[in-house]
Design an enzyme around this catalytic site. Structure first.
Site, short mmCIF file in Angstrom:
data_model
loop_
_atom_site.label_atom_id
_atom_site.label_comp_id
_atom_site.label_asym_id
_atom_site.label_seq_id
_atom_site.Cartn_x
_atom_site.Cartn_y
_atom_site.Cartn_z
N THR A 96 1.69 15.17 -26.16
CA THR A 96 0.27 15.52 -26.03
C THR A 96 -0.28 15.84 -27.41
O THR A 96 0.48 16.16 -28.33
CB THR A 96 0.09 16.76 -25.16
N GLU A 143 -0.74 13.17 -19.90
CA GLU A 143 0.07 13.68 -18.78
C GLU A 143 -0.08 12.87 -17.50
O GLU A 143 0.63 13.10 -16.53
CB GLU A 143 -0.32 15.13 -18.47
N LYS A 195 -20.40 29.17 -23.05
CA LYS A 195 -20.70 30.18 -22.03
C LYS A 195 -21.82 31.08 -22.55
O LYS A 195 -21.62 31.88 -23.44
CB LYS A 195 -19.46 31.00 -21.72
N TRP A 213 -22.67 28.25 -17.67
CA TRP A 213 -21.96 27.25 -18.46
C TRP A 213 -22.92 26.18 -18.95
O TRP A 213 -23.69 25.63 -18.17
CB TRP A 213 -20.88 26.57 -17.61
#
Ligand code: AMP
Length: 541
Positions: free
Chosen positions: A185, A329, A437, A442
């Site tokens: 990753t 993944e 935030k 959001w």
């Protein structure tokens, strides 16, 4: 009672066998690292992969041994893609754009023994070599005449290894659950983590990908992966294109817009890359007046696809855009924004807006948007939650970790924030750690960026949250103007204003020459935040 059908382990060697048997003469065209354009086909790639597997056996490779490979997209890389697993090895793809420290870490952590590399990357492997005591040797993917001056000690020449074999030995066989490949990753925090694909997961993933609602490859396609094979399992193209019997065009090392355009002119019908590549290509087309006569579809994923890019491809060049989502993944592709009948029926402009969604999953992928208590959120296109995924192509546990990363119901938390609509299309609103935030609400950095790049004088934009004493965070926008243009802050705010509530608009706009990118071509918000902190940036007034 058990079924009485044949046992036919799903191993990737079967993919290249199939391509060589039934699509033998489909061309594979490469811009070689040595320079010229070279042409081969699936039959030849298959034979040479067999020879490579024999050579690896002769070098002492044993089942389960990990083999590194640092190479651009070329036909030789496809030979290694099949030669290594065909010899029973596990292919660890290496991204040359990672830092020396990261490369040393992942090569040592995965215990790469033999390491393949392109000739131009041999000096890099040579630099790393003293820090890789477990490495057995380096194989440089070129002929004797092009062997580089700087390479690890005793480096072998790929073409000589191939020439010494006849390709007569069988592939190493075994259980379909055996490891086949490893990708790490990107690891923005802590060490990168290894994702270990199995033969079975790669075969099932490729089968899911060639379905019409997904990549939809057929033997009539010519596929050009601009996305490197070393990034997130090459978005499956190294498996799905030969599985479908498609031709391939491999763009090699030079990913500049003029070079890509030349390679697209080799009859490419479908091509895949991250949005930054397409922003660059579209700018080149605008400057040169060139067109895209062969291209039918372009797959855009890896980060959010700006509306302006979709619009330009579809309206100006007649090329259909497939917006896709995925991650290392998840093998990597998890969803495609292809048109179900509900979407196909929409007026053009509405459908264009819908294409900003990352789409719906194929069979073998399950997606869910969940709240903090792991309860599914309504499919209402507005409730934002954590995107979770499960299926045979989704990671269960990282390499050498002791705990599973998927939960007891097999859900893997992607770290992405998303919504789901009534037709099962997801919209990625942010990386959870990049969500801005403000006052308990959001703000999607992706939405701000997408709209900002629809301004005619903006070439790239990044929205980030800056700490604020009252609101927690406030958004600012970092903008790269188009060459020669000088957009004003006000004009950019005016472009955003109709699409956002007032409190969502950025408090400041900074103009820069360049936005930092990660090794996989995504905007690096981590580096951007660091840069601003180092410059002592504070919000206005
Ligand atoms: P990687 O494993 O490096 O391919 O990164 C995977 C991450 O890229 C995902 O978790 C998303 O945050 C991001 N990503 C991939 N595709 C998209 C997309 N279509 N829209 C927004 N983000 C995306």
């Amino acid at each position: 009672m058990l079924g009485q059908m044949q046992d036919w382990p799903l191993r990737v060697s079967r993919i290249i066998d199939h391509a060589a048997r039934y699509h033998a003469r489909r061309p594979v065209v490469t811009r070689t690292v040595e320079g010229p354009v070279a042409r081969t086909d699936w039959a030849s790639i298959h034979l040479r992969a067999r020879k490579l597997a024999q050579a690896l056996a002769r070098l002492g490779l044993r089942k389960g041994d990990v083999v590194g490979c640092m190479a651009w997209n070329t036909a030789r890389h496809l030979e290694v893609w099949y030669g290594v697993p065909g010899a029973g090895g596990v292919l660890h793809s290496l991204n040359p754009r990672l830092s020396h420290e990261q490369l040393t870490y992942i090569i040592s952590h995965a215990e790469d023994g033999w390491i393949f590399c392109d000739a131009d990357l041999a000096p890099l492997i040579a630099e790393l070599w003293p820090g890789l005591p477990q490495a057995k040797g380096c194989i440089v993917m070129t002929d004797r005449a092009h062997m580089p001056e700087t390479a690890p000690p005793g480096a072998l020449c790929y073409e000589e290894l191939i020439a010494a074999e006849d390709g007569g030995a069988d592939w190493v066989t075994g259980d379909e659950a055996e490891a086949c490949g490893i990708c790490y990753t990107s690891g923005t925090t802590g060490h990168p983590k290894g994702v270990v694909y199995s033969h079975r997961s790669n075969v099932l993933h490729a089968m899911a990908m060639i379905q019409p609602d997904m990549l939809g490859f057929s033997s009539n396609d010519t596929v050009m992966p601009v996305v490197p094979l070393f990034h997130a399992n090459g978005w499956s193209t190294g498996f799905s294109a030969p599985m479908a019997g498609a031709s391939m065009v491999m763009p090699g090392r030079d990913l500049s817009a003029p070079s890509l355009w030349e390679m697209l002119d080799e009859g490419v019908t479908i091509t895949l890359a991250v949005p930054t590549v397409w922003l660059m290509l579209l700018a080149h087309l605008r400057e040169t007046g060139r067109a895209l006569p062969h291209l039918q579809r372009v797959v855009i994923g890896g980060s959010a696809c700006p509306k302006a890019v979709i619009e330009a491809f579809q309206k100006v060049y007649g090329v259909h855009v497939l917006h896709a989502w995925g991650m290392t993944e998840t093998s990597p592709l998890g969803s495609f924004c292809s048109f179900k009948p509900e979407m196909a029926a929409l007026p053009d402009d509405e459908r264009l807006d819908q294409q900003l969604k990352a789409g719906h999953p194929p069979f073998t992928v399950e997606l869910a948007v969940m709240d903090e208590g792991d309860e599914p959120m309504p499919w209402d296109d507005t409730s934002q939650g954590r995107l979770k995924i499960r299926g045979p192509g989704v990671v269960k546990r990282y390499l050498k970790e002791t705990n599973d990363v998927a939960d007891r119901e097999s859900w893997f938390d992607t770290g992405d924030a998303a919504t789901m609509d009534e037709n099962g299309y997801i919209r990625i609103t942010d990386r959870l750690k990049d969500v801005i935030k403000s006052g308990g609400e959001w703000i999607s950095s992706i939405d701000l960026e997408n709209m900002a790049v629809s301004h005619p004088d903006v070439s790239e934009a990044a929205a980030i949250g800056v700490p604020h004493p009252k609101w927690d965070e406030r958004p600012i926008l970092v903008v790269v103007p188009r060459p020669g243009a000088e957009p004003s802050k006000e004009s950019i705010i005016e472009t955003l204003r109709p699409h956002f509530a007032k409190w969502m608009l950025p408090d400041d706009i900074l103009f820069v020459e360049e936005i930092p990118h990660t090794a996989t071509g995504k905007i690096s918000k981590l580096t951007l935040r660091k840069q601003l902190a180092e410059q002592g940036y504070t919000l206005p007034g």
